[in-house]
Design a protein around this motif. Sequence first.
Motif, PDB file in Angstrom:
ATOM      1  N   SER A  85     -24.069  -2.806  75.401  1.00  0.00           N
ATOM      2  CA  SER A  85     -24.799  -3.781  74.593  1.00  0.00           C
ATOM      3  C   SER A  85     -23.808  -4.595  73.768  1.00  0.00           C
ATOM      4  O   SER A  85     -22.622  -4.258  73.683  1.00  0.00           O
ATOM      5  CB  SER A  85     -25.816  -3.079  73.692  1.00  0.00           C
ATOM      6  OG  SER A  85     -25.173  -2.153  72.832  1.00  0.00           O
ATOM      7  N   CYS A  86     -24.284  -5.658  73.163  1.00  0.00           N
ATOM      8  CA  CYS A  86     -23.387  -6.568  72.454  1.00  0.00           C
ATOM      9  C   CYS A  86     -23.826  -6.682  70.997  1.00  0.00           C
ATOM     10  O   CYS A  86     -24.972  -7.018  70.706  1.00  0.00           O
ATOM     11  CB  CYS A  86     -23.398  -7.937  73.131  1.00  0.00           C
ATOM     12  SG  CYS A  86     -21.800  -8.792  73.061  1.00  0.00           S
ATOM     13  N   GLU A  87     -22.914  -6.378  70.092  1.00  0.00           N
ATOM     14  CA  GLU A  87     -23.215  -6.334  68.670  1.00  0.00           C
ATOM     15  C   GLU A  87     -22.885  -7.666  68.000  1.00  0.00           C
ATOM     16  O   GLU A  87     -21.820  -8.235  68.217  1.00  0.00           O
ATOM     17  CB  GLU A  87     -22.381  -5.236  67.996  1.00  0.00           C
ATOM     18  CG  GLU A  87     -22.547  -3.857  68.588  1.00  0.00           C
ATOM     19  CD  GLU A  87     -21.558  -2.862  67.997  1.00  0.00           C
ATOM     20  OE1 GLU A  87     -20.784  -3.250  67.086  1.00  0.00           O
ATOM     21  OE2 GLU A  87     -21.557  -1.703  68.452  1.00  0.00           O
ATOM     22  N   ALA A  88     -23.806  -8.130  67.166  1.00  0.00           N
ATOM     23  CA  ALA A  88     -23.524  -9.315  66.358  1.00  0.00           C
ATOM     24  C   ALA A  88     -22.335  -9.031  65.449  1.00  0.00           C
ATOM     25  O   ALA A  88     -22.178  -7.914  64.951  1.00  0.00           O
ATOM     26  CB  ALA A  88     -24.742  -9.680  65.525  1.00  0.00           C
ATOM     27  N   PRO A  89     -21.472 -10.009  65.233  1.00  0.00           N
ATOM     28  CA  PRO A  89     -20.279  -9.766  64.407  1.00  0.00           C
ATOM     29  C   PRO A  89     -20.653  -9.370  62.978  1.00  0.00           C
ATOM     30  O   PRO A  89     -21.609  -9.881  62.395  1.00  0.00           O
ATOM     31  CB  PRO A  89     -19.566 -11.120  64.414  1.00  0.00           C
ATOM     32  CG  PRO A  89     -20.103 -11.849  65.601  1.00  0.00           C
ATOM     33  CD  PRO A  89     -21.502 -11.381  65.756  1.00  0.00           C
ATOM     34  N   ASN A  90     -19.876  -8.455  62.439  1.00  0.00           N
ATOM     35  CA  ASN A  90     -19.973  -8.106  61.027  1.00  0.00           C
ATOM     36  C   ASN A  90     -18.608  -7.618  60.574  1.00  0.00           C
ATOM     37  O   ASN A  90     -17.681  -7.481  61.387  1.00  0.00           O
ATOM     38  CB  ASN A  90     -21.075  -7.057  60.772  1.00  0.00           C
ATOM     39  CG  ASN A  90     -20.867  -5.778  61.563  1.00  0.00           C
ATOM     40  OD1 ASN A  90     -19.807  -5.147  61.486  1.00  0.00           O
ATOM     41  ND2 ASN A  90     -21.876  -5.382  62.350  1.00  0.00           N
ATOM     42  N   THR A 138     -14.777 -24.330  65.379  1.00  0.00           N
ATOM     43  CA  THR A 138     -14.838 -24.083  63.937  1.00  0.00           C
ATOM     44  C   THR A 138     -16.268 -24.076  63.410  1.00  0.00           C
ATOM     45  O   THR A 138     -16.480 -23.802  62.223  1.00  0.00           O
ATOM     46  CB  THR A 138     -14.027 -25.148  63.167  1.00  0.00           C
ATOM     47  OG1 THR A 138     -14.593 -26.442  63.397  1.00  0.00           O
ATOM     48  CG2 THR A 138     -12.577 -25.155  63.629  1.00  0.00           C
ATOM     49  N   GLN A 139     -17.240 -24.347  64.275  1.00  0.00           N
ATOM     50  CA  GLN A 139     -18.636 -24.363  63.835  1.00  0.00           C
ATOM     51  C   GLN A 139     -19.221 -22.956  63.845  1.00  0.00           C
ATOM     52  O   GLN A 139     -19.066 -22.210  64.812  1.00  0.00           O
ATOM     53  CB  GLN A 139     -19.474 -25.260  64.755  1.00  0.00           C
ATOM     54  CG  GLN A 139     -20.931 -25.356  64.353  1.00  0.00           C
ATOM     55  CD  GLN A 139     -21.737 -26.216  65.322  1.00  0.00           C
ATOM     56  OE1 GLN A 139     -21.267 -26.563  66.413  1.00  0.00           O
ATOM     57  NE2 GLN A 139     -22.941 -26.574  64.932  1.00  0.00           N
ATOM     58  N   GLY A 143     -23.604 -17.526  61.413  1.00  0.00           N
ATOM     59  CA  GLY A 143     -22.679 -17.091  60.372  1.00  0.00           C
ATOM     60  C   GLY A 143     -21.230 -16.938  60.773  1.00  0.00           C
ATOM     61  O   GLY A 143     -20.374 -16.705  59.904  1.00  0.00           O
ATOM     62  N   TYR A 144     -20.918 -17.064  62.082  1.00  0.00           N
ATOM     63  CA  TYR A 144     -19.540 -16.842  62.541  1.00  0.00           C
ATOM     64  C   TYR A 144     -19.136 -17.910  63.562  1.00  0.00           C
ATOM     65  O   TYR A 144     -19.933 -18.307  64.410  1.00  0.00           O
ATOM     66  CB  TYR A 144     -19.400 -15.460  63.180  1.00  0.00           C
ATOM     67  CG  TYR A 144     -19.583 -14.324  62.201  1.00  0.00           C
ATOM     68  CD1 TYR A 144     -18.504 -13.810  61.499  1.00  0.00           C
ATOM     69  CD2 TYR A 144     -20.850 -13.775  61.978  1.00  0.00           C
ATOM     70  CE1 TYR A 144     -18.664 -12.769  60.595  1.00  0.00           C
ATOM     71  CE2 TYR A 144     -21.031 -12.737  61.070  1.00  0.00           C
ATOM     72  CZ  TYR A 144     -19.933 -12.238  60.375  1.00  0.00           C
ATOM     73  OH  TYR A 144     -20.108 -11.220  59.482  1.00  0.00           O
TER      74      TYR A 144
END
Length: 278
Positions: A85-90, A138-139, A143-144
Amino acid sequence: MWAMRRPCLLGCLLALLVTRAVAKGGEFSPSIVLTNMGELQNNCEQMVNNALTLNAKSIKFVPTVHYYGSESSLNSYCYRNEWGSCEAPNKDNIERFTGLLAKCMKKAVIAGKNIAVLAHLDNMQQYTWRNLLQFNPTQKKNGYSYADVVIAPMANAVNRAIRRGTKVVFTLNGETGKSVSQYASQWLKLVAYTKNLIKRGKSLNNGDVLVGISLNYNKVYGWIDFDRISPEYISKNFDREWKQQAKNYPIDLAGMRQLYWAVDVIGVSGRRSTESHG
């Protein structure tokens, strides 16, 4: 890859690269492709051991960050874990990614090897060609940005791993021609940004850290297409096709010129032989 200090259209670029390769020869670095956190944690150091048996001067790391989106658009970034699975960045998984990559790179550095990095981006949902992907590095998406989740963690990992005398070639992208041509000014910002992250707090010689971009040989700007994809055909017809096609697309020509002056390396990927076989 070869260091270059001025912009060039594809025909002269390919001619220069082939001429240099034939005249001087060149070493191919073994590549370590890392597609998820599990490979970083469990397989990377053994991959380095395997690469060390080839006695090359440098080892190339190809860490992969994934995204959700389509062939042409990017909606969000994620880190693929060991379970698929793929985790949203944190903050936590960015640090985990950085730390594991740094630990693996350090093994190569301790063995006396130089480091090359090719920042790699893949679609999590379907097979697509990133060369056609339109995104601003850079956009921020959810949030990332690409700079936040791809460039900074990889550059920080290099910074943690290297020591005085280590030479680094860091390629900002792999075959993202459409993004580079449309958002060249934003990619330009990443050149100095990446160098600063890698050099931070290190005593390095001038020229120890090179930063570059990578292009695909038969669709160099993502937009420009060709009837045939042989290097010979492209080198002879690029200017004609450029003049006919470029005016129809949002290509940042001024930014591209500045970007090509700023980078130390331009990589061109090619999957065809440079020799004629009749």
